[in-house]
Motif scaffolding. Structure first.
Motif, PDB file in Angstrom:
ATOM      1  N   PRO A 181       0.788  -1.425  -0.103  1.00  0.00           N
ATOM      2  CA  PRO A 181      -0.410   0.156   0.223  1.00  0.00           C
ATOM      3  C   PRO A 181       1.015   1.089   0.006  1.00  0.00           C
ATOM      4  N   SER A 182       2.575   1.396  -0.210  1.00  0.00           N
ATOM      5  CA  SER A 182       2.734   2.366  -0.095  1.00  0.00           C
ATOM      6  C   SER A 182       2.966   2.523  -1.207  1.00  0.00           C
ATOM      7  N   ASP A 183       3.333   4.798  -1.602  1.00  0.00           N
ATOM      8  CA  ASP A 183       3.663   5.066  -2.176  1.00  0.00           C
ATOM      9  C   ASP A 183       4.868   4.381  -3.943  1.00  0.00           C
ATOM     10  N   ASP A 184       4.800   4.060  -5.097  1.00  0.00           N
ATOM     11  CA  ASP A 184       5.711   3.766  -5.632  1.00  0.00           C
ATOM     12  C   ASP A 184       6.540   5.204  -6.752  1.00  0.00           C
ATOM     13  N   GLY A 185       5.719   6.277  -6.300  1.00  0.00           N
ATOM     14  CA  GLY A 185       7.170   7.591  -6.845  1.00  0.00           C
ATOM     15  C   GLY A 185       8.489   7.090  -6.616  1.00  0.00           C
ATOM     16  N   ASP A 186       9.085   8.446  -7.550  1.00  0.00           N
ATOM     17  CA  ASP A 186      10.253   8.255  -7.320  1.00  0.00           C
ATOM     18  C   ASP A 186      10.957   9.354  -5.836  1.00  0.00           C
ATOM     19  N   ALA A 187       9.703   9.808  -5.455  1.00  0.00           N
ATOM     20  CA  ALA A 187       9.748  11.153  -4.507  1.00  0.00           C
ATOM     21  C   ALA A 187      10.314  10.548  -3.214  1.00  0.00           C
ATOM     22  N   GLY A 188      10.447   9.303  -2.830  1.00  0.00           N
ATOM     23  CA  GLY A 188      10.899   8.533  -2.077  1.00  0.00           C
ATOM     24  C   GLY A 188      10.256   7.598  -1.633  1.00  0.00           C
ATOM     25  N   ALA A 189       8.852   6.915  -2.341  1.00  0.00           N
ATOM     26  CA  ALA A 189       8.278   5.932  -1.980  1.00  0.00           C
ATOM     27  C   ALA A 189       7.457   6.158  -0.351  1.00  0.00           C
ATOM     28  N   MET A 190       7.846   5.220   0.208  1.00  0.00           N
ATOM     29  CA  MET A 190       6.643   4.744   1.836  1.00  0.00           C
ATOM     30  C   MET A 190       6.901   6.769   2.093  1.00  0.00           C
ATOM     31  N   PHE A 191       8.434   7.395   1.901  1.00  0.00           N
ATOM     32  CA  PHE A 191       8.273   7.905   3.184  1.00  0.00           C
ATOM     33  C   PHE A 191       9.058   9.567   1.888  1.00  0.00           C
ATOM     34  N   PRO A 192       8.370  10.518   1.660  1.00  0.00           N
ATOM     35  CA  PRO A 192       8.350  11.112   0.160  1.00  0.00           C
ATOM     36  C   PRO A 192       9.595  11.840   0.233  1.00  0.00           C
ATOM     37  N   THR A 193       9.783  11.887   1.371  1.00  0.00           N
ATOM     38  CA  THR A 193      10.881  12.985   1.785  1.00  0.00           C
ATOM     39  C   THR A 193      12.543  12.175   2.110  1.00  0.00           C
ATOM     40  N   GLY A 194      12.676  11.016   2.237  1.00  0.00           N
ATOM     41  CA  GLY A 194      13.378  10.418   2.361  1.00  0.00           C
ATOM     42  C   GLY A 194      13.832  10.422   4.014  1.00  0.00           C
ATOM     43  N   ASN A 195      13.320  10.809   4.769  1.00  0.00           N
ATOM     44  CA  ASN A 195      12.957  11.207   6.491  1.00  0.00           C
ATOM     45  C   ASN A 195      11.835  10.520   7.239  1.00  0.00           C
ATOM     46  N   LEU A 196      12.121   9.963   8.476  1.00  0.00           N
ATOM     47  CA  LEU A 196      10.794   9.420   9.061  1.00  0.00           C
ATOM     48  C   LEU A 196      10.183  10.223   9.800  1.00  0.00           C
ATOM     49  N   VAL A 197      11.543  11.474  10.516  1.00  0.00           N
ATOM     50  CA  VAL A 197      10.787  12.591  10.794  1.00  0.00           C
ATOM     51  C   VAL A 197      10.816  14.333  10.336  1.00  0.00           C
ATOM     52  N   ASP A 198      10.321  14.658  10.042  1.00  0.00           N
ATOM     53  CA  ASP A 198      11.236  16.150   9.077  1.00  0.00           C
ATOM     54  C   ASP A 198      10.691  16.999  10.033  1.00  0.00           C
ATOM     55  N   LYS A 199      11.112  18.981  10.377  1.00  0.00           N
ATOM     56  CA  LYS A 199      10.826  19.916  10.070  1.00  0.00           C
ATOM     57  C   LYS A 199      10.019  20.943   9.422  1.00  0.00           C
ATOM     58  N   LEU A 200       8.758  20.635   9.592  1.00  0.00           N
ATOM     59  CA  LEU A 200       7.862  21.440   8.703  1.00  0.00           C
ATOM     60  C   LEU A 200       6.786  22.118   9.183  1.00  0.00           C
ATOM     61  N   ASP A 201       7.906  24.223   8.296  1.00  0.00           N
ATOM     62  CA  ASP A 201       6.980  25.238   8.573  1.00  0.00           C
ATOM     63  C   ASP A 201       6.061  25.618   7.713  1.00  0.00           C
ATOM     64  N   VAL A 202       5.296  25.744   8.590  1.00  0.00           N
ATOM     65  CA  VAL A 202       3.750  26.166   8.064  1.00  0.00           C
ATOM     66  C   VAL A 202       3.301  27.765   8.585  1.00  0.00           C
ATOM     67  N   PRO A 203       3.931  28.562   7.582  1.00  0.00           N
ATOM     68  CA  PRO A 203       3.861  30.489   7.707  1.00  0.00           C
ATOM     69  C   PRO A 203       2.513  30.469   8.295  1.00  0.00           C
ATOM     70  N   GLY A 204       3.069  31.369   9.363  1.00  0.00           N
ATOM     71  CA  GLY A 204       1.903  32.276  10.149  1.00  0.00           C
ATOM     72  C   GLY A 204       1.743  31.137  11.443  1.00  0.00           C
ATOM     73  N   VAL A 205       1.911  29.633  10.949  1.00  0.00           N
ATOM     74  CA  VAL A 205       1.253  29.112  12.006  1.00  0.00           C
ATOM     75  C   VAL A 205       2.560  28.757  12.713  1.00  0.00           C
ATOM     76  N   GLY A 206       3.195  28.127  12.990  1.00  0.00           N
ATOM     77  CA  GLY A 206       4.670  27.304  13.441  1.00  0.00           C
ATOM     78  C   GLY A 206       5.455  26.931  13.018  1.00  0.00           C
ATOM     79  N   THR A 207       6.130  25.897  13.241  1.00  0.00           N
ATOM     80  CA  THR A 207       7.370  24.691  13.069  1.00  0.00           C
ATOM     81  C   THR A 207       7.043  23.452  13.937  1.00  0.00           C
ATOM     82  N   PHE A 208       6.758  22.507  13.361  1.00  0.00           N
ATOM     83  CA  PHE A 208       6.273  21.278  13.385  1.00  0.00           C
ATOM     84  C   PHE A 208       7.011  20.193  13.610  1.00  0.00           C
ATOM     85  N   ASP A 209       7.515  19.278  14.716  1.00  0.00           N
ATOM     86  CA  ASP A 209       8.077  17.613  13.910  1.00  0.00           C
ATOM     87  C   ASP A 209       6.783  16.695  13.428  1.00  0.00           C
ATOM     88  N   VAL A 210       7.593  16.176  11.808  1.00  0.00           N
ATOM     89  CA  VAL A 210       6.146  15.725  11.378  1.00  0.00           C
ATOM     90  C   VAL A 210       6.616  14.608  11.038  1.00  0.00           C
TER      91      VAL A 210
END
Length: 393
Positions: A181-210
């Protein structure tokens, strides 16, 4: 003006898991709606009763929630070694939009029973008693689902003692296997960024571990505490807070960009069904929406997920695949909340109660992949006959 009669279209109204939807055979649709496009979308929106500025779906078959504003189109499979092609449309409630970007895991449980009852499975493969193995091609995402449908005296068994939190009455259990059921794309398959945890910057909201994962459905996992939650939230605590909903939607939009699903956050409204936003927390006692007491010792992890801009009343089947998969991979936020280790099966708490789901994961050439996810649902026919649709031209 000459009045035109309504059109009658053969259809079946079914519950699958904690969702409901209107099921069609492709061949029964008007010719213009047998192919993707504006005619098909217009028909399904009118069937459901969307767009509805009142948010009630009074003039349609929808139930004015993301769980009940759904349509399914089934046809003999175009893919070898499969029985049926399953196409799912998530109909927006208040806007003129049908989202075809993902699957509905809950309604997947109703596909097998419908396929058997409507002659889409070779009769030679349908046992008189036992389980019929229905091989489903999920056409939205290009994946295989295997349904184990109980049979009694040559007919699909719908009644039984299997209880599913979020569904009022017991029914027959239908085990489901989601294959690869995971993705078959070229962007990193199951984890699209290649990371298990990323820092996500959300403009006007904050930065979150995701944890950004595509397994079952693209999902953005956060720690409940980072959102000011404890993981025991019910719908009222989220869905009645407009500012909170806007914050969660901003996180969803930013995550969609980071996952490579859209080019710009402004395009998130064109992809309402995916990705999902979910938050997790370590086990804690709470009372479910039905009044059922859930002890911390009853569960491995707490999980809550958004669907079409609202907190889901239970848990989407596809998000359950994502939860089980992420829980099985050491280092993800879901695995962290579940206490670490490498659980093959996880029992999580959701607003309506608990659910068990499992996933088989492995590393291949340094990248994680999931070969199979399993869970059980139930399904039954609520009504069958013809749905009536006013002229659309």
């Amino acid at each position: 003006m000459t009045a035109k009669p309504q059109r009658r279209i053969p259809a079946t109204y079914m519950r699958g898991g904690t969702s409901k939807g209107v099921f069609f055979r492709l061949e029964d649709l008007p010719e213009a709606a047998r192919v993707p496009g504006a005619s098909r979308d217009a028909l399904l929106m009118r069937v459901i009763g969307s767009p509805d500025p009142y948010g009630k779906h009074t003039d349609g078959m929808g139930g004015a929630t993301s769980s009940t504003s759904k349509c399914v189109i089934l046809s003999p499979s175009s893919v070898p070694d499969h029985d049926v092609d399953y196409l799912y449309g998530q109909v927006s409630i208040d806007t003129a939009f049908v989202d075809w970007s993902g699957n509905c895991g809950n309604l997947s449980s109703a596909v097998g029973p419908f396929a058997i009852a409507n002659g889409l499975v070779d009769p030679s493969r349908v046992p008189e008693n036992g389980h019929c193995i229905v091989r489903i091609w999920q056409a939205n995402i290009g994946k295989t689902i295997i349904a184990h449908v109980p049979m009694t005296n040559g007919e699909v068994q719908e009644t039984g003692d299997f209880e599913l939190d979020g569904v009022t009455f017991p029914a027959a259990e239908i085990p489901l296997e989601f294959v690869d059921p995971s993705d078959d794309g070229d962007a990193g398959a199951m984890f699209p960024t290649g990371n298990l945890v990323d820092k996500l910057d959300v403009p006007g909201v904050g930065t979150f571990d995701v944890t950004l994962i595509t397994a079952g459905i693209p999902t953005i996992f956060l720690r409940a505490a980072d959102l000011g939650f404890d993981g025991t939230e019910l719908q009222g605590a989220v869905n009645d807070d407009g500012a909170l909903l806007a914050k969660l939607e901003a996180i969803r939009a930013a995550g969609a960009v980071r996952m490579g699903l859209i080019a710009d956050a402004s395009l998130a409204s064109t992809r309402q069904h995916t990705p999902k936003v979910a938050w997790v927390a370590p086990p804690k006692a709470y009372t479910s929406s039905s009044g059922k007491a859930i002890a911390a010792s009853d569960i491995d992890v707490l999980a809550r997920a958004m669907s079409m801009g609202k907190l889901h009343h239970a848990m989407m089947g596809t998000a359950s695949v994502a939860i089980a998969t992420a829980a099985a991979v050491p280092g993800t936020l879901v695995n962290e909340a579940a206490g670490g280790g490498a659980p093959g099966v996880v029992l999580f708490g959701h607003p309506s109660g608990t659910l068990r789901a499992g996933a088989d994961v492995k590393r291949v050439d340094g990248r994680w992949t999931v070969t199979r996810a399993v869970m059980s649902r139930s399904a039954r026919v609520l009504m069958e006959g013809n749905v009536r649709v006013p002229p659309l031209d």
